[in-house]
Design an enzyme around this catalytic site. Structure first.
Site, PDB file in Angstrom:
ATOM      1  NE  ARG A   1       5.769   1.845   2.514  1.00  0.00           N
ATOM      2  CZ  ARG A   1       4.083   2.015   2.425  1.00  0.00           C
ATOM      3  NH1 ARG A   1       4.090   3.579   2.220  1.00  0.00           N
ATOM      4  NH2 ARG A   1       4.005   1.003   1.861  1.00  0.00           N
TER       5      ARG A   1
ATOM      6  NE  ARG B   1       2.506   8.214  -0.892  1.00  0.00           N
ATOM      7  CZ  ARG B   1       1.334   7.537  -0.976  1.00  0.00           C
ATOM      8  NH1 ARG B   1       1.039   7.486  -2.209  1.00  0.00           N
ATOM      9  NH2 ARG B   1       1.573   6.978  -0.189  1.00  0.00           N
TER      10      ARG B   1
ATOM     11  NE  ARG C   1       6.039   7.368  -7.041  1.00  0.00           N
ATOM     12  CZ  ARG C   1       5.697   7.549  -8.457  1.00  0.00           C
ATOM     13  NH1 ARG C   1       6.506   7.762  -8.699  1.00  0.00           N
ATOM     14  NH2 ARG C   1       4.882   6.293  -7.667  1.00  0.00           N
TER      15      ARG C   1
ATOM     16  CG  ASP D   1       6.327  -2.343  -2.646  1.00  0.00           C
ATOM     17  OD1 ASP D   1       6.158  -1.174  -2.003  1.00  0.00           O
ATOM     18  OD2 ASP D   1       5.578  -3.543  -2.302  1.00  0.00           O
TER      19      ASP D   1
ATOM     20  CE1 TYR E   1      -1.068  -5.317  -0.732  1.00  0.00           C
ATOM     21  CE2 TYR E   1      -0.399  -6.454   1.082  1.00  0.00           C
ATOM     22  CZ  TYR E   1      -0.654  -5.026   0.501  1.00  0.00           C
ATOM     23  OH  TYR E   1      -1.060  -4.641   1.721  1.00  0.00           O
TER      24      TYR E   1
HETATM   25  O1  CP3 Z   1      10.178   1.980   4.995  1.00  0.00           O
HETATM   26  C1  CP3 Z   1      10.615   2.285   3.490  1.00  0.00           C
HETATM   27  O2  CP3 Z   1      11.333   3.475   4.336  1.00  0.00           O
HETATM   28  C2  CP3 Z   1      11.262   1.106   2.786  1.00  0.00           C
HETATM   29  C3  CP3 Z   1      10.423   1.421   1.674  1.00  0.00           C
HETATM   30  C4  CP3 Z   1       9.446   0.398   1.811  1.00  0.00           C
HETATM   31  C5  CP3 Z   1       8.332   0.745   0.784  1.00  0.00           C
HETATM   32  N1  CP3 Z   1       7.220   0.085   0.976  1.00  0.00           N
HETATM   33  C6  CP3 Z   1       8.626   1.784  -0.130  1.00  0.00           C
HETATM   34  C7  CP3 Z   1       7.018   1.830  -0.856  1.00  0.00           C
HETATM   35  C8  CP3 Z   1       8.791  -0.337   2.439  1.00  0.00           C
HETATM   36  C9  CP3 Z   1       9.590  -1.604   3.720  1.00  0.00           C
HETATM   37  C10 CP3 Z   1       7.318  -0.803   1.773  1.00  0.00           C
HETATM   38  C11 CP3 Z   1       6.942  -2.576   2.288  1.00  0.00           C
HETATM   39  C12 CP3 Z   1       5.655  -2.481   2.248  1.00  0.00           C
HETATM   40  N2  CP3 Z   1       5.007  -2.266   0.563  1.00  0.00           N
HETATM   41  C13 CP3 Z   1       4.423  -3.077   2.914  1.00  0.00           C
HETATM   42  C14 CP3 Z   1       4.807  -3.979   4.135  1.00  0.00           C
HETATM   43  C15 CP3 Z   1       4.665  -2.708   5.247  1.00  0.00           C
HETATM   44  C16 CP3 Z   1       3.444  -1.651   5.198  1.00  0.00           C
HETATM   45  O3  CP3 Z   1       3.158  -0.836   4.682  1.00  0.00           O
HETATM   46  O4  CP3 Z   1       2.556  -2.736   5.692  1.00  0.00           O
HETATM   47  C17 CP3 Z   1       3.428  -3.546   2.096  1.00  0.00           C
HETATM   48  C18 CP3 Z   1       2.277  -4.029   2.237  1.00  0.00           C
HETATM   49  C19 CP3 Z   1       3.624  -3.160   0.862  1.00  0.00           C
HETATM   50  C20 CP3 Z   1       2.849  -2.770  -0.104  1.00  0.00           C
HETATM   51  C21 CP3 Z   1       2.487  -1.364  -1.342  1.00  0.00           C
HETATM   52  N3  CP3 Z   1       3.224  -1.020  -0.907  1.00  0.00           N
HETATM   53  C22 CP3 Z   1       1.078  -0.961  -0.762  1.00  0.00           C
HETATM   54  C23 CP3 Z   1       0.138  -1.235  -0.114  1.00  0.00           C
HETATM   55  C24 CP3 Z   1       1.537   0.650  -1.318  1.00  0.00           C
HETATM   56  C25 CP3 Z   1       0.793   1.966  -1.197  1.00  0.00           C
HETATM   57  C26 CP3 Z   1       0.215   2.221  -0.234  1.00  0.00           C
HETATM   58  C27 CP3 Z   1       0.850   3.635   0.445  1.00  0.00           C
HETATM   59  O5  CP3 Z   1       1.355   3.041   1.234  1.00  0.00           O
HETATM   60  O6  CP3 Z   1       1.933   4.024  -0.669  1.00  0.00           O
HETATM   61  C28 CP3 Z   1       2.472   0.497  -1.351  1.00  0.00           C
HETATM   62  C29 CP3 Z   1       3.388   1.692  -2.239  1.00  0.00           C
HETATM   63  C30 CP3 Z   1       4.743   2.378  -1.604  1.00  0.00           C
HETATM   64  N4  CP3 Z   1       5.888   1.256  -0.986  1.00  0.00           N
HETATM   65  C31 CP3 Z   1       5.090   3.587  -1.738  1.00  0.00           C
HETATM   66  C32 CP3 Z   1       7.015   3.772  -1.159  1.00  0.00           C
HETATM   67  C33 CP3 Z   1       7.423   4.624  -0.781  1.00  0.00           C
HETATM   68  C34 CP3 Z   1       4.456   4.160  -2.009  1.00  0.00           C
HETATM   69  C35 CP3 Z   1       4.387   4.676  -2.791  1.00  0.00           C
HETATM   70  C36 CP3 Z   1       4.801   6.336  -4.290  1.00  0.00           C
HETATM   71  O7  CP3 Z   1       5.873   6.945  -3.945  1.00  0.00           O
HETATM   72  O8  CP3 Z   1       3.922   6.511  -4.793  1.00  0.00           O
END
Ligand code: CP3
Length: 357
Positions: free
Chosen positions: A38, A42, A51, A88, A164
């Site tokens: 990540r 944000r 964003r 994602d 999910y």
């Molecule tokens: O690592 C990186 O920089 C690459 C981008 C990346 C995202 N999601 C962007 C994202 C990666 C590798 C993921 C993987 C992901 N997504 C996982 C596995 C890793 C982990 O974190 O456990 C999972 C379970 C998800 C599902 C997911 N996506 C959730 C549960 C959420 C909401 C919670 C949160 O952290 O915001 C997301 C949204 C998400 N995916 C965001 C980002 C940058 C935030 C959304 C936003 O910017 O509004």
């Protein structure tokens, strides 16, 4: 030259030695490669700006121009040794025809798959047309990255994605999917097979587009007892890895079975991953005694230590570095950076790791 380009060049000088791929090719480096899960997100003001203008989170993921830009942001700022494509894990359910949305302040919301009828509506027909923008993001990002910086593609492991899809959202325990797994219903087994198949195609297409390495995120692996872990995490991941290897035998593949504790060793043996990412609960001295020779180790700084900063952060970095000295090692976190992370603390970690302490 714009400020961003200048930063990119400076980053490239420090990071331009292909250190990430060299570790996967067999070397151990006194200054290990570093990237952070990540790393685009944000906590970065430049991410929040894009964003805010992009529309929905999915719009951002499906815009090659913007997704590529946010993938590059942390490389410019910190000179990381690897970029991870901005996407994602829930794009695969979207590509299989499930309704997926991201609700502000709540996270993902999906039209839950609750039985055979819901499952029967999913298929691979539209998968690659839906995911084509991700492939384009990869191609664009690879072209823009300094050659010494690796580009990582990824997917969610079948189990984590299924939690999910079945639960319809994230929860503290993913209970709905875990209960469905205990029922051993044929549609759950069918769903896992479909996810293995779709994820294998997705990962191969990412390599085709220019990804240098792959990571498989199994965030919910630690929610299962051993027998269930074998069935729903290890076996499907093993199939997924072998499917990708049929086509790309040499591409580095990193597994991240988060929270699987004493099963890490068996996971590596059973799946044949090239590297394994450890969550923060695992002692890196325990890891160093068992991994980092044949299998690359990645991890495992606590993301909250990066929020806290100060001496405790330095100490945590130093302990990991000391434990992994002489091993094939990629410095990373035990899970993703959180939104409240001060960006300067990320720079502090990078400097400390590169100072070779
Ligand atoms: O690592 C990186 O920089 C690459 C981008 C990346 C995202 N999601 C962007 C994202 C990666 C590798 C993921 C993987 C992901 N997504 C996982 C596995 C890793 C982990 O974190 O456990 C999972 C379970 C998800 C599902 C997911 N996506 C959730 C549960 C959420 C909401 C919670 C949160 O952290 O915001 C997301 C949204 C998400 N995916 C965001 C980002 C940058 C935030 C959304 C936003 O910017 O509004």
């Amino acid at each position: 030259m714009e400020q961003g380009d200048r930063n990119m060049t400076q980053g490239a000088i420090e990071a331009g030695n292909r250190s990430f791929l060299r570790v996967f090719a067999g070397e151990s480096l006194s200054v290990p490669p570093i990237w952070m899960m990540r790393q685009a997100g944000r906590y970065l003001p430049e991410y929040r700006k894009i964003r805010a203008d992009a529309g929905s989170f999915l719009d951002l993921c499906y815009s090659p121009e913007l997704a590529s830009e946010v993938t590059l942001q942390p490389i410019r700022r910190y000179g990381f040794d690897a970029a991870i494509v901005f996407a994602d894990i829930l794009l695969v359910p979207d590509g299989l025809g499930q309704t997926v949305g991201f609700v502000e302040g709540e996270g993902p919301v999906l039209d839950a798959i609750a039985g055979r009828d819901d499952f029967s509506r999913l298929n691979k027909t539209g998968l690659h047309s839906c995911l084509a923008p991700v492939y384009e993001t990869i191609a664009r990002t690879r072209a823009a990255l300094p050659s010494g910086v690796a580009l990582i593609g990824f997917c969610g492991a079948p189990w984590t994605v299924a939690t999910y899809m079945i639960g319809g959202r994230g929860s503290p325990d993913q209970k709905i999917a875990r209960l469905a797994a205990y029922e051993r219903s044929s549609w759950v087994i069918g769903l896992m097979d479909l996810l293995v198949d779709a994820s294998a195609e997705y990962l191969c297409a990412q390599v085709e587009a220019g990804a240098d390495a792959l990571q498989i995120f199994d965030t919910w692996a630690g929610s299962l007892p051993k027998a269930e872990f074998d069935r729903w995490c290890m076996a499907p991941t093993a199939k997924l890895v072998s499917r990708v290897r049929e086509k790309y035998p040499d591409v580095p593949i990193i597994g991240f079975p988060k929270g699987c504790g004493s099963s890490y060793q068996e996971f590596v043996a059973a799946t044949g991953v090239s590297g394994v990412s450890f969550d923060s609960s695992v002692d890196m001295e325990w890891v160093a005694a068992r991994f980092g020779g044949e299998t690359v180790v990645q991890g495992n700084l606590d993301p909250l230590a990066v929020v806290g900063g100060g001496d405790a952060l330095d100490d945590a970095v130093d302990r990991i570095m000391a434990a992994m000295a002489g091993k094939r090692f990629v410095f990373n976190l035990g899970h993703g950076l959180v939104p409240e992370t001060p960006p300067d603390n990320v720079a502090r970690v990078v400097e400390r790791v590169r100072s070779g302490r």
